[in-house]
Design a protein around this motif. Structure first.
Motif, PDB file in Angstrom:
ATOM      1  N   GLY A   1      13.380  -0.397   0.135  1.00  0.00           N
ATOM      2  CA  GLY A   1      13.666   1.025   0.012  1.00  0.00           C
ATOM      3  C   GLY A   1      12.389   1.832   0.008  1.00  0.00           C
ATOM      4  N   PRO A   2      12.527   3.129  -0.032  1.00  0.00           N
ATOM      5  CA  PRO A   2      11.334   3.988  -0.023  1.00  0.00           C
ATOM      6  C   PRO A   2      10.512   3.794  -1.287  1.00  0.00           C
ATOM      7  CG  PRO A   2      13.311   5.268  -0.488  1.00  0.00           C
ATOM      8  CD  PRO A   2      13.771   3.901  -0.091  1.00  0.00           C
ATOM      9  N   ARG A   3       9.188   3.875  -1.123  1.00  0.00           N
ATOM     10  CA  ARG A   3       8.301   3.737  -2.269  1.00  0.00           C
ATOM     11  C   ARG A   3       7.770   5.102  -2.682  1.00  0.00           C
ATOM     12  NH1 ARG A   3       8.365   0.722   2.020  1.00  0.00           N
ATOM     13  NH2 ARG A   3       6.157   0.940   2.518  1.00  0.00           N
ATOM     14  N   LEU A   4       7.730   5.314  -3.980  1.00  0.00           N
ATOM     15  CA  LEU A   4       7.071   6.515  -4.492  1.00  0.00           C
ATOM     16  C   LEU A   4       5.573   6.414  -4.262  1.00  0.00           C
ATOM     17  CD1 LEU A   4       8.939   6.834  -7.907  1.00  0.00           C
ATOM     18  CD2 LEU A   4       9.421   8.080  -5.793  1.00  0.00           C
ATOM     19  N   LEU A   5       5.045   5.200  -4.453  1.00  0.00           N
ATOM     20  CA  LEU A   5       3.636   4.900  -4.216  1.00  0.00           C
ATOM     21  C   LEU A   5       3.546   3.491  -3.651  1.00  0.00           C
ATOM     22  CD1 LEU A   5       1.997   6.208  -7.534  1.00  0.00           C
ATOM     23  CD2 LEU A   5       1.713   7.226  -5.258  1.00  0.00           C
ATOM     24  N   ASP A   6       2.629   3.267  -2.746  1.00  0.00           N
ATOM     25  CA  ASP A   6       2.362   1.937  -2.209  1.00  0.00           C
ATOM     26  C   ASP A   6       0.848   1.787  -2.118  1.00  0.00           C
ATOM     27  OD1 ASP A   6       1.982  -0.385  -0.762  1.00  0.00           O
ATOM     28  OD2 ASP A   6       3.612   0.011   0.658  1.00  0.00           O
ATOM     29  N   THR A   7       0.276   1.089  -3.112  1.00  0.00           N
ATOM     30  CA  THR A   7      -1.178   0.934  -3.173  1.00  0.00           C
ATOM     31  C   THR A   7      -1.637  -0.464  -2.776  1.00  0.00           C
ATOM     32  OG1 THR A   7      -1.142   0.305  -5.521  1.00  0.00           O
ATOM     33  CG2 THR A   7      -1.309   2.667  -5.008  1.00  0.00           C
ATOM     34  N   VAL A   8      -0.708  -1.299  -2.279  1.00  0.00           N
ATOM     35  CA  VAL A   8      -1.060  -2.671  -1.924  1.00  0.00           C
ATOM     36  C   VAL A   8      -1.896  -2.655  -0.649  1.00  0.00           C
ATOM     37  CG1 VAL A   8      -0.195  -4.967  -1.408  1.00  0.00           C
ATOM     38  CG2 VAL A   8       1.062  -3.497  -2.998  1.00  0.00           C
ATOM     39  N   ARG A   9      -3.094  -3.226  -0.756  1.00  0.00           N
ATOM     40  CA  ARG A   9      -4.047  -3.174   0.350  1.00  0.00           C
ATOM     41  C   ARG A   9      -5.094  -4.266   0.138  1.00  0.00           C
ATOM     42  NH1 ARG A   9      -6.325  -0.283  -3.727  1.00  0.00           N
ATOM     43  NH2 ARG A   9      -8.598  -0.036  -3.709  1.00  0.00           N
ATOM     44  N   ASP A  10      -5.956  -4.424   1.118  1.00  0.00           N
ATOM     45  CA  ASP A  10      -7.132  -5.269   0.923  1.00  0.00           C
ATOM     46  C   ASP A  10      -8.107  -4.507   0.023  1.00  0.00           C
ATOM     47  OD1 ASP A  10      -8.459  -7.857   2.237  1.00  0.00           O
ATOM     48  OD2 ASP A  10     -10.018  -6.349   1.889  1.00  0.00           O
ATOM     49  N   MET A  11      -8.462  -5.109  -1.105  1.00  0.00           N
ATOM     50  CA  MET A  11      -9.300  -4.403  -2.064  1.00  0.00           C
ATOM     51  C   MET A  11     -10.417  -5.305  -2.566  1.00  0.00           C
ATOM     52  SD  MET A  11      -7.254  -4.529  -5.706  1.00  0.00           S
ATOM     53  CE  MET A  11      -6.081  -3.271  -5.281  1.00  0.00           C
ATOM     54  N   PRO A  12     -11.566  -4.735  -2.906  1.00  0.00           N
ATOM     55  CA  PRO A  12     -12.581  -5.537  -3.586  1.00  0.00           C
ATOM     56  C   PRO A  12     -12.072  -5.922  -4.968  1.00  0.00           C
ATOM     57  CG  PRO A  12     -13.191  -3.221  -3.605  1.00  0.00           C
ATOM     58  CD  PRO A  12     -11.975  -3.333  -2.731  1.00  0.00           C
ATOM     59  N   TYR A  13     -12.466  -7.088  -5.435  1.00  0.00           N
ATOM     60  CA  TYR A  13     -11.967  -7.506  -6.741  1.00  0.00           C
ATOM     61  C   TYR A  13     -12.384  -6.525  -7.831  1.00  0.00           C
ATOM     62  CZ  TYR A  13     -10.268 -10.329 -10.522  1.00  0.00           C
ATOM     63  OH  TYR A  13      -9.550 -10.734 -11.618  1.00  0.00           O
ATOM     64  N   THR A  14     -13.445  -5.816  -7.642  1.00  0.00           N
ATOM     65  CA  THR A  14     -13.897  -4.852  -8.644  1.00  0.00           C
ATOM     66  C   THR A  14     -12.895  -3.704  -8.846  1.00  0.00           C
ATOM     67  OG1 THR A  14     -15.215  -3.840  -6.890  1.00  0.00           O
ATOM     68  CG2 THR A  14     -16.361  -5.323  -8.411  1.00  0.00           C
TER      69      THR A  14
END
Length: 472
Positions: free
Chosen positions: A296-309
């Motif tokens: 379903g639709p997301r209010l927020l989607d922050t899943v991404r390639d990220m530095p561990y920091t």
């Protein structure tokens, strides 16, 4: 420069004169400047009033504080950040370790040596410069040593195990006031007890722990409206059993306050959130997460390639102190009926006041043989249930967290996770954090190293009775 106690006709400064002379850090009594600031922790519900506070600067200060407490028949409490206060330090000698912030990264050995007051944010930052990462929890503001001693259910736990499994050695002051260096080959019984038994056996002044070869993750959070909780929870429970150990996740039902500083998309709303931390290629991570994005639709989607920091973004834990109660329960395999039980107690339309209801997926490396034996229990659990109830003191009778735990009892393994128990936890809850054999061994070691139970302002393990002793 020696510490000083301010003169006041209302304070018995003569009683601590010897302690003042023995330590470098401040010695604070009730009513003095700095006392209230020093006794305060992250959980503002804990309004503790120690008899005396020692702002320790190192192991020598800790040893002096312990000897003083024993001499005067007082218990010893320890506080770093104060996230997981497990007891009230009223009338105790409170050893505040926040000044003990020494940290050294050994990149060739992939280890970190840290003093008792170091928080994970400091380790994350320094280790990141070498492409390494610690096994920290969801909040980088938590004290690293106390987290690891309580087991340490890390964000990357399914991939690498509990933080306690990676402790290499410890410096500790025991109840006799003696500083000791312990490890798997040096006082191994005490080392085993400290790795999981938390603060019951002494004040750990420094720890060496292994770091992981991790510089980045595919991680973040998928945040859905709370009305999608039934769909997302059921799908997540069907999704988790087939996941590789490199993917850790949790599902949270969150009731956000209408408070400044929160994203507009979630402020004052009930949401369903899936937290993701995948130690693997981003393309594979996106493939694994795709079924959840289709819910379903997301209010927020922050899943991404990220530095561990940037790891703090996965859970987005609070950064400002506030009052809260924590409860926990270890669970086995969960089915649709289990999902319905969670929803009936804390889902949309229930009016449940809990700020957070979270299910963390376990398994993976948490079940594998470890570098050295530890006291950490409940390694066979599939999920960990964690609740946070914000607010003041609890009224008499069952609370909403009790009602949820009662509903989940059919799926419970009978165990608890020590670091998620707050100060209301009773002896049986503490006992359930360990196997029966481990708890018996811990009680025997408690009788050896702390027979007077000096270290009892914690998730206490009472000393085993001396053989032949008659107990009521």
């Amino acid at each position: 420069m020696r510490s000083a106690v301010q003169h006041s006709p209302h304070l018995h400064t003569d009683r601590v004169a010897g302690l003042v002379a023995a330590v470098r850090g401040p010695v604070l009594l009730p009513g003095q400047d700095g006392y209230d600031e020093e006794r305060a922790g992250f959980n503002t519900l804990v309004d503790q009033r120690p008899a005396v506070i020692v702002g320790a600067t190192g192991a020598a200060d800790v040893a002096a504080a312990v000897r003083y407490a024993v001499r005067h028949g007082l218990p010893v409490a320890v506080q770093s950040g104060g996230h997981g206060a497990a007891g009230n330090a009223d009338g105790a000698v409170l050893v505040s370790t926040r000044r003990m912030t020494g940290l050294r990264i050994a990149p060739e050995a992939a280890t970190a040596r840290m003093a008792a007051g170091v928080r994970w944010e400091q380790v994350i930052h320094e280790a990141g410069a070498y492409g390494l990462a610690p096994l920290n929890g969801s909040s980088p503001l938590v004290g690293a040593v106390s987290f690891a001693l309580g087991g340490g259910l890390a964000v990357m736990a399914r991939t690498f195990g509990y933080a306690a499994d990676h402790i290499r050695d410890l410096d500790v002051v025991t109840a006799d006031g003696v500083p000791r260096q312990v490890g798997p080959d040096r006082e191994p019984d005490l080392f085993w007890a400290l790795c999981g038994g938390k603060g019951n056996f002494g004040v750990v002044t420094s720890m060496e722990i292994g770091l992981m070869p991790v510089s980045r993750l595919y991680g973040g959070a998928l945040t859905f409206d709370g009305s999608l909780a039934p769909t997302v929870l059921r799908a997540w429970l069907e999704w988790t059993p087939a996941l590789p150990a490199e993917l850790g996740s949790s599902l949270a039902l969150i009731r956000f306050p209408d408070a400044p500083g929160l994203p507009a998309e979630v402020r004052g709303r009930f949401v369903t959130q899936v937290r993701i931390a995948y130690h693997g290629p981003s393309a594979k991570g996106a493939e694994l997460v795709a079924p959840l994005r289709e819910l379903g639709p997301r209010l927020l989607d922050t899943v991404r390639d990220m530095p561990y920091t940037d790891i703090a973004e996965v859970h987005g834990d609070p950064t400002e102190p506030y009052p809260y109660h924590e409860r926990t329960m270890m669970l086995g395999e969960l089915d649709r009926r289990a999902a319905d039980a969670v929803l009936a107690a804390a889902g949309p339309g229930t009016g449940c006041p809990l700020g957070l209801v979270e299910l963390r997926h376990l398994g993976g490396a948490l079940r594998k043989p470890v570098r050295h034996e530890t006291a950490v229990g409940n390694r066979d659990a599939e999920y960990c249930l964690f609740t946070v109830a914000p607010g003041g003191h609890r009224p008499p009778g069952p609370g909403p967290d009790d009602l949820l735990l009662d509903r989940m009892a059919p799926w419970a393994t009978g165990g608890k996770y020590l670091n998620f128990l707050d100060g209301t936890a009773g002896p049986e809850e503490v006992r359930s954090a360990f196997t029966p054999q481990a708890y018996a061994r811990l009680a025997e070691l408690k009788a050896r190293y702390d027979p007077g139970n000096v270290f009892r302002v914690n998730h206490n393990i009472a000393p085993a009775p001396v053989r032949g002793e008659v107990t009521a």
